[in-house]
Structure formats: structure tokens, C-alpha cells
Design a protein around this motif. Structure first.
Motif, PDB file in Angstrom:
ATOM      1  N   ARG A  10       0.830  -1.203   0.000  1.00  0.00           N
ATOM      2  CA  ARG A  10       0.000   0.000   0.000  1.00  0.00           C
ATOM      3  C   ARG A  10       0.861   1.248   0.000  1.00  0.00           C
ATOM      4  O   ARG A  10       1.927   1.277   0.608  1.00  0.00           O
ATOM      5  CB  ARG A  10      -0.912   0.034   1.232  1.00  0.00           C
ATOM      6  CG  ARG A  10      -1.844  -1.146   1.372  1.00  0.00           C
ATOM      7  CD  ARG A  10      -2.775  -0.960   2.545  1.00  0.00           C
ATOM      8  NE  ARG A  10      -3.695  -2.075   2.699  1.00  0.00           N
ATOM      9  CZ  ARG A  10      -4.755  -2.071   3.492  1.00  0.00           C
ATOM     10  NH1 ARG A  10      -5.015  -0.981   4.213  1.00  0.00           N
ATOM     11  NH2 ARG A  10      -5.543  -3.116   3.575  1.00  0.00           N
ATOM     12  N   THR A  11       0.388   2.283  -0.653  1.00  0.00           N
ATOM     13  CA  THR A  11       1.046   3.568  -0.511  1.00  0.00           C
ATOM     14  C   THR A  11       0.764   4.100   0.888  1.00  0.00           C
ATOM     15  O   THR A  11      -0.214   3.699   1.549  1.00  0.00           O
ATOM     16  CB  THR A  11       0.526   4.580  -1.550  1.00  0.00           C
ATOM     17  OG1 THR A  11      -0.888   4.757  -1.363  1.00  0.00           O
ATOM     18  CG2 THR A  11       0.804   4.102  -2.963  1.00  0.00           C
ATOM     19  N   TYR A  12       1.622   4.980   1.348  1.00  0.00           N
ATOM     20  CA  TYR A  12       1.499   5.492   2.716  1.00  0.00           C
ATOM     21  C   TYR A  12       0.113   6.078   2.976  1.00  0.00           C
ATOM     22  O   TYR A  12      -0.479   5.858   4.046  1.00  0.00           O
ATOM     23  CB  TYR A  12       2.569   6.558   2.965  1.00  0.00           C
ATOM     24  CG  TYR A  12       2.622   7.036   4.395  1.00  0.00           C
ATOM     25  CD1 TYR A  12       3.414   6.395   5.328  1.00  0.00           C
ATOM     26  CD2 TYR A  12       1.860   8.138   4.809  1.00  0.00           C
ATOM     27  CE1 TYR A  12       3.464   6.817   6.651  1.00  0.00           C
ATOM     28  CE2 TYR A  12       1.899   8.570   6.124  1.00  0.00           C
ATOM     29  CZ  TYR A  12       2.698   7.913   7.039  1.00  0.00           C
ATOM     30  OH  TYR A  12       2.733   8.336   8.336  1.00  0.00           O
ATOM     31  N   GLN A  13      -0.432   6.805   1.992  1.00  0.00           N
ATOM     32  CA  GLN A  13      -1.727   7.459   2.176  1.00  0.00           C
ATOM     33  C   GLN A  13      -2.860   6.456   2.399  1.00  0.00           C
ATOM     34  O   GLN A  13      -3.914   6.806   2.940  1.00  0.00           O
ATOM     35  CB  GLN A  13      -2.056   8.334   0.965  1.00  0.00           C
ATOM     36  CG  GLN A  13      -1.131   9.528   0.800  1.00  0.00           C
ATOM     37  CD  GLN A  13       0.089   9.208  -0.054  1.00  0.00           C
ATOM     38  OE1 GLN A  13       0.506   8.053  -0.145  1.00  0.00           O
ATOM     39  NE2 GLN A  13       0.661  10.246  -0.675  1.00  0.00           N
ATOM     40  N   HIS A  14      -2.659   5.202   1.971  1.00  0.00           N
ATOM     41  CA  HIS A  14      -3.729   4.207   2.071  1.00  0.00           C
ATOM     42  C   HIS A  14      -3.501   3.208   3.193  1.00  0.00           C
ATOM     43  O   HIS A  14      -4.221   2.211   3.284  1.00  0.00           O
ATOM     44  CB  HIS A  14      -3.877   3.471   0.732  1.00  0.00           C
ATOM     45  CG  HIS A  14      -4.397   4.342  -0.366  1.00  0.00           C
ATOM     46  ND1 HIS A  14      -3.569   4.990  -1.264  1.00  0.00           N
ATOM     47  CD2 HIS A  14      -5.663   4.712  -0.701  1.00  0.00           C
ATOM     48  CE1 HIS A  14      -4.298   5.701  -2.099  1.00  0.00           C
ATOM     49  NE2 HIS A  14      -5.570   5.558  -1.780  1.00  0.00           N
ATOM     50  N   ILE A  15      -2.522   3.453   4.048  1.00  0.00           N
ATOM     51  CA  ILE A  15      -2.327   2.614   5.229  1.00  0.00           C
ATOM     52  C   ILE A  15      -3.291   3.108   6.305  1.00  0.00           C
ATOM     53  O   ILE A  15      -3.252   4.285   6.682  1.00  0.00           O
ATOM     54  CB  ILE A  15      -0.878   2.684   5.725  1.00  0.00           C
ATOM     55  CG1 ILE A  15       0.079   2.132   4.659  1.00  0.00           C
ATOM     56  CG2 ILE A  15      -0.716   1.889   7.015  1.00  0.00           C
ATOM     57  CD1 ILE A  15       1.543   2.299   4.996  1.00  0.00           C
ATOM     58  N   PRO A  16      -4.186   2.258   6.822  1.00  0.00           N
ATOM     59  CA  PRO A  16      -5.232   2.712   7.748  1.00  0.00           C
ATOM     60  C   PRO A  16      -4.705   3.411   8.996  1.00  0.00           C
ATOM     61  O   PRO A  16      -5.229   4.435   9.403  1.00  0.00           O
ATOM     62  CB  PRO A  16      -5.965   1.406   8.113  1.00  0.00           C
ATOM     63  CG  PRO A  16      -5.677   0.481   6.978  1.00  0.00           C
ATOM     64  CD  PRO A  16      -4.299   0.822   6.504  1.00  0.00           C
TER      65      PRO A  16
END
Length: 330
Positions: free
Chosen positions: A72-78
Motif C-alpha cells: 500500500r502507498t502510505y496514504q492508504h495505510i489505515p
């Protein structure tokens, strides 16, 4: 798609490119960082290392390509603070706030128990200084505080930029053992550094870039090339002749020294014994990381060519989140 786990997550850089106008800071860069291993990220000043790390952490938007953590890209890590911890700067704190309060603010923002703060202060060796204002910390203490912040969420991935800067020899030795311990628990560690000799003693894998492009990547143990041997004697010409008869190639290196294209010290010693030549020194030698680094990068630093200055590595044309970086938050 893979996801991050407590045991570590793979970091994948795929065809990553970043341009600032006409300047290409990172150029089609591809490499991976494996769980349970320490990867050294090396390159001359201006090579694109910091820009790459900032793209990985979502602080700079790539022109093309991807930088992912656990798929996952950082922005999509919960909940990023529990997945990736980063220490990119040793000054990302309020100088008037104590080290403990700095960590408490980060912990409260991320919903982490306050008890974790004191655990990290103890773990990184700064409990005695925790009540003092961080603005008065030495560079080494700031590095330890940044590392404590990066570890607050017990992340599976650590991204560290020059973590040994400002540390004394004891601190550097501590950091080496600490990173080795963390890798032993399965964490993925990516560390950028200019301290080549220290990197050589610490990392499992190496990624070397220059001018934004990859020039070498692989296991530390595989990057040294062929092992040769050094033998010193009172009669190098006679020994060289005896080695030729034994199908061993050697080259004179001055002061009675021969460099032999073989790692078999026993065979070289047996040849010298049969030839009746005394041996004063006999040892294997490999090119060290410093030799490899300069062989790959010497004369390639774009910032030393015509005096032109590159855009700042923080990508000032791209908005940057205001929250501290080292704790993994945005």
C-alpha cells in the motif's frame, strides 16, 4: 495485495520518478527492502535518497511510479504509526518542550498509551534527559528522541535517515546492536547513511544510487566481488614464478607484496613452502564497501559538476503535511 504485519512488511520501490521542473531528482528507481533485514540506502549528496524516502512516506508526490509498504502507498495505510515509523530529521520537535512531553503529544494524537512513552525513553537510553527541554539536547540525544518517536506505535517498518549522525562511538555501537535486534524480530529496516564503514558492519543489503538512478543493489556479502589474497615475502619474483607453475595468477603490489587471484591461503602457503620462500604475511582481502561506493559513484555527482544547484530534496513545490514525520503520522 499484501498487507503489513507485526513481523514486517516488504517495501517496494517500482519505477519511481520525481521531477522538479526540468530537474529529475529520482529517475526510474526500482528496489525492494525485505522483512527481517537491514537495508543500507547509499549515494552521494544530492543523489535523491531523501526525496525517495519522502515519497515513500507520502510527503512528496511522485511524478510516476510507486513506493509502497506492505503493498500500500502510505496514504492508504489505515493506521500508519503502527505500520511505519520514520526519523528523517533530528529537529522535528518543539525546542521548548521536554523530550517526554514531545512523545506524549505524539502518543495522544495516535491513541497510544502514555506508558509506551516511558518504555521508549528507557529503550533508547534517554530517561535521565526526558524532563529537559529538547531544544537543549545534543545531536546524539536528538537522534535518540527521534528513534523513540519512530518506535512509539511498534511499527513493522522503520525508515531512518542518517540515524548515526551526532552519536559518539558508544552510541553508534548501541545503534548497531539495536537495529540488529529489531531486524531479528522481523522488522523491515531501511537506513540512509554516509557512514560507509558503519553501514558495512550493520546492514544485510545495500542499495546504491547516484543522480537519482540505481547503480547497484544486492546482499552485502555478494557486493565485494572476488576475494583475493595478499602475500608478503623476501623474494616476490621467485614466489610469483612458483605460483604460475601452480596455475595461480599474481600481481606485484610493491614492498615484497603479491596479490594472488585466489582465496585459498593453504594452497598459496604450500606453494611458498615447496619453493623455499619465506612468508611474512598471508591473508585474504576483499574490496570494502567504501571502495565499491567510490568506484560506482566517483565523478558522477551532478551537484559538483557545473555548480548548478538542484531543487531542495524536500520537494518544496509539493505541500508537506505539518505533523511530525518521525512518529509515522501525517
Amino acid at each position: 495485495m499484501t498487507t503489513a504485519t507485526a513481523e514486517g512488511a516488504r517495501v517496494e520501490i517500482q519505477s519511481l520518478t520525481k521531477r522538479f521542473g526540468d530537474f529529475t531528482a529520482v529517475d526510474d528507481l526500482t528496489f525492494t527492502v525485505e522483512p527481517g533485514r537491514i537495508t543500507g540506502f547509499l549515494g552521494p549528496n544530492g543523489a535523491g535518497k531523501t526525496t525517495t524516502l519522502r515519497m515513500l512516506l507520502g510527503l512528496v508526490r511522485p511524478t510516476s511510479g510507486t513506493a509502497t509498504i506492505g503493498g500500500r502507498t502510505y496514504q492508504h495505510i489505515p493506521h500508519p504509526i503502527t505500520t511505519v515509523g520514520a526519523a528523517l530529521e533530528a529537529t522535528s520537535f518543539h525546542p521548548g518542550r521536554s523530550g517526554r512531553d514531545h512523545l506524549r503529544v505524539l502518543a495522544a494524537t495516535a491513541g497510544i498509551p502514555t506508558s509506551r512513552v516511558d518504555e521508549m525513553l528507557e529503550l533508547t537510553g534517554i530517561p535521565a534527559a526526558a524532563s529537559k527541554r529538547a531544544g537543549g539536547y545534543s545531536m546524539g540525544m536528538r537522534q535518540r528522541l527521534g528513534l523513540a518517536a519512530a518506535l512509539l506505535g511498534d511499527p513493522s517498518v522503520l525508515v531512518l535517515d542518517e540515524p548515526a549522525n551526532g552519536l559518539d562511538p558508544e552510541g553508534i555501537r548501541w545503534l548497531r546492536g539495536f537495529m540488529r535486534h529489531l531486524a531479528g524480530t522481523g522488522k523491515t529496516i531501511l537506513v540512509s547513511s554516509h557512514m560507509l564503514q558503519e553501514v558495512e558492519q550493520t546492514v544485510d543489503d545495500v542499495v546504491i544510487i547516484t543522480n537519482g538512478r540505481l547503480v547497484r543493489a544486492g546482499r552485502m556479502a555478494d557486493l565485494h566481488g572476488t576475494t583475493t589474497s595478499l602475500v608478503r615475502t623476501s623474494d616476490p619474483e621467485r614466489l610469483a614464478g612458483a605460483l604460475r607453475v601452480a596455475d595461480l595468477t599474481s600481481q606485484p603490489a610493491g614492498d615484497g607484496v603479491l596479490t594472488v587471484e585466489s582465496a585459498d591461503l593453504r594452497a598459496i602457503g604450500d606453494v611458498a613452502l615447496r619453493a623455499g620462500v619465506p612468508v611474512w604475511e598471508l591473508r585474504q582481502q576483499t574490496s570494502d564497501l567504501e571502495d565499491l561506493f567510490f568506484a560506482l559513484t566517483e565523478g558522477t555527482n551532478r551537484n559538483l559538476g557545473d555548480g548548478a544547484s538542484a531543487p531542495p530534496p524536500d520537494g518544496s513545490r509539493t505541500p508537506v503535511p505539518s505533523a511530525p514525520v518521525e512518529g509515522g503520522g501525517r
